[in-house]
Scaffold this motif. Structure first.
Motif, short mmCIF file in Angstrom:
data_model
loop_
_atom_site.label_atom_id
_atom_site.label_comp_id
_atom_site.label_asym_id
_atom_site.label_seq_id
_atom_site.Cartn_x
_atom_site.Cartn_y
_atom_site.Cartn_z
N ASN A 242 0.82 -1.21 0.00
CA ASN A 242 0.00 0.00 0.00
C ASN A 242 0.86 1.26 0.00
O ASN A 242 0.37 2.34 0.37
CB ASN A 242 -0.92 0.01 1.23
N ASN A 243 2.11 1.13 -0.43
CA ASN A 243 3.03 2.27 -0.52
C ASN A 243 3.29 2.90 0.84
O ASN A 243 3.47 4.12 0.94
CB ASN A 243 2.48 3.33 -1.47
N THR A 244 3.34 2.10 1.88
CA THR A 244 3.50 2.61 3.23
C THR A 244 4.72 1.99 3.89
O THR A 244 4.89 0.77 3.87
CB THR A 244 2.25 2.28 4.09
N TRP A 245 5.58 2.83 4.46
CA TRP A 245 6.70 2.34 5.25
C TRP A 245 6.20 2.07 6.66
O TRP A 245 5.58 2.93 7.29
CB TRP A 245 7.82 3.37 5.30
N ARG A 246 6.45 0.86 7.16
CA ARG A 246 5.92 0.45 8.45
C ARG A 246 6.94 -0.29 9.28
O ARG A 246 7.86 -0.92 8.75
CB ARG A 246 4.70 -0.46 8.26
N GLN A 247 6.76 -0.23 10.58
CA GLN A 247 7.51 -1.08 11.49
C GLN A 247 6.84 -2.45 11.52
O GLN A 247 5.62 -2.56 11.48
CB GLN A 247 7.53 -0.48 12.89
N ILE A 248 7.64 -3.49 11.58
CA ILE A 248 7.12 -4.85 11.64
C ILE A 248 6.62 -5.14 13.05
O ILE A 248 7.20 -4.69 14.05
CB ILE A 248 8.21 -5.84 11.22
N ALA A 249 5.54 -5.90 13.14
CA ALA A 249 5.02 -6.30 14.44
C ALA A 249 6.04 -7.16 15.17
O ALA A 249 6.64 -8.07 14.59
CB ALA A 249 3.71 -7.06 14.28
N THR A 250 6.26 -6.88 16.44
CA THR A 250 7.23 -7.63 17.24
C THR A 250 6.91 -9.12 17.25
O THR A 250 7.81 -9.97 17.24
CB THR A 250 7.26 -7.09 18.67
N LYS A 251 5.63 -9.47 17.23
CA LYS A 251 5.23 -10.87 17.27
C LYS A 251 5.64 -11.63 16.00
O LYS A 251 5.62 -12.87 15.99
CB LYS A 251 3.73 -11.00 17.48
#
Length: 430
Positions: free
Chosen positions: A224-233
């Motif tokens: 979706n063209n979004t930079w995101r942090q990965i979920a810790t889980k």
């Protein structure tokens, strides 16, 4: 049609140099949790649980297609014992590795970019960033000499980025928001969540090394063209030495912590040499160059330089014009273009033909007696002018890869003045 296929189709229509990331949001997991994901524990242990190297690594699978990887950390000082280690490879690596297609194996073709320091003699060492491609037919690796003090442990922030090209299966490699290379042998990315992104530290000869605190920050680019942090889980961890404590003392211990129980905010690691090893603390600095605003390829350079020094994790969001520039141009950071790189390597007796031959043989895991070395002069066009040691061998080698693939022959180049590594290739990619 999947989201990834739709995105690729639209990239082709636009004909842009990189994915047209219209907007950027550093969303937390609560805002967009992957539908199906899990920590790749088995793959991580297979990749980084070797007996030769010491690791403090994280491996993450976001559970959805990935179109880019981003990391930032500071150039920290690495100290090595000043003793004879001629029979041991002593090396520090802190890197971001992206494996675009893990459908067949956790060791599939991938790209690595990071910071490396190597003990090259009793009193000398090399230090600096480089990037590596591991392919079907071999591999290649190149030192990054561009930018502001890439080879100086001055505590400065630097950024590392991998972006999938708008068509085909290859990736652009960016350092401090400027392009430094492009892959040529990455395999097709198939629809689905078959990808992994790793970040962390590898040590060879860890008993001779002191690594102060280093804070790795990482994000990925979703469909979706979004930079995101990965979920810790969705992150697995491999630390191959026990945590430092009153019973587990340096040098046989590592401090490692993944901050934030929800999202991958920071992987903080250190490997003290002694119980009294000094700790390098994070700091901020004012990197603005005067009050005059300079716009280059649409980027506000004053705000970029300040952001790089103080908050590089959010520069794509906060610096006017940077996002659009990364999508469109090869260079976005004028400070990195115009800077003359410093180098901490020093001319020394250790940087002779025999020591270089031994280093290359150890790196490529071949018999040093069947390695040829010649001194030559590299033209300016190769990116490193001056006298160099050029090392060749036709022996079968795994290259610099973790996997069990074998390739025929390698070529490696080192500075004849400092002994610093410059570039290498192995197999058919030479």
């Amino acid at each position: 049609m999947t989201g990834a296929e739709t995105l690729n189709r639209e990239f082709g229509k636009l004909g842009v140099a990189r994915p047209a990331i219209i907007s950027i949001v550093f969303a937390l997991a609560a805002a967009a949790t992957p539908a199906a994901a899990a920590p790749p524990k088995s793959a991580c242990e297979l990749t980084y649980a070797g007996n030769i190297a010491t690791y403090a690594m994280t491996c993450s699978e976001p559970g959805e297609p990935m179109f880019g990887g981003f990391a930032t950390w500071r150039n920290i000082p690495i100290k090595f014992d000043q003793v004879d280690t001629s029979n041991t490879t002593v090396k520090f690596s802190n890197f971001l590795r992206l494996t675009p297609n893990t459908a067949a194996s956790p060791f599939e073709n991938n790209i690595e970019i990071g910071l490396y320091a190597e003990k090259t003699g009793k009193t000398t060492q090399s230090y600096g960033p480089s990037w590596t491609e591991f392919g079907n037919s071999g591999g290649k690796t190149k030192a990054i000499k561009a930018g502001v003090n890439p080879s100086t442990p001055d505590g400065r922030n630097h950024t590392y980025m991998l972006l999938r090209k708008p068509s085909g299966d290859q990736w652009d490699v960016l350092y401090d928001y400027n392009t430094v290379g492009t892959t040529t042998d990455q395999i097709k990315v198939i629809p689905g969540a078959t990808n992994r992104i790793d970040i962390g530290m590898e040590l060879l000869g860890q008993q001779y090394a002191n690594v102060p605190v280093i804070a790795d920050r990482m994000q990925f680019l979703d469909g979706n063209n979004t930079w995101r942090q990965i979920a810790t889980k969705n992150t697995a961890k491999v630390v191959t030495l026990p945590a430092c404590s009153t019973t587990n003392k340096p040098p046989k211990c590592i401090n490692a912590k993944l901050t934030d129980a929800t999202t991958f905010s920071e992987w903080t690691i250190s490997k003290p040499r002694t119980a009294t090893s000094s700790i390098a603390r994070e700091h901020t600095e004012d990197a603005a160059r005067g009050n005059k605003t300079v716009i280059y390829n649409g980027v506000d350079q004053q705000k970029l330089h300040s952001c790089m020094a103080n908050d590089p994790n959010n520069c794509l969001r906060d610096v006017p014009g940077l996002l659009e520039c990364v999508n469109t141009y090869s260079d976005c950071n004028t400070e990195s273009i115009t800077a003359e790189s410093a180098n901490i390597g020093q001319a020394a007796p250790e940087a002779d033909a025999q020591s270089i031959r031994q280093r290359a043989a150890a790196a490529f895991r071949v018999d040093a007696t069947n390695v040829n070395i010649v001194k030559t002069t590299s033209p300016d066009g190769a990116g490193h002018s001056g006298s160099i040691w050029e090392v060749h061998s036709n022996q079968t080698t795994p290259g610099l890869a973790v996997s069990h693939k074998k390739f025929k022959g390698f070529t490696a180049k080192y500075s004849a003045l400092t002994g610093d590594f410059l570039e290498a290739c192995w197999g058919a990619m030479c």
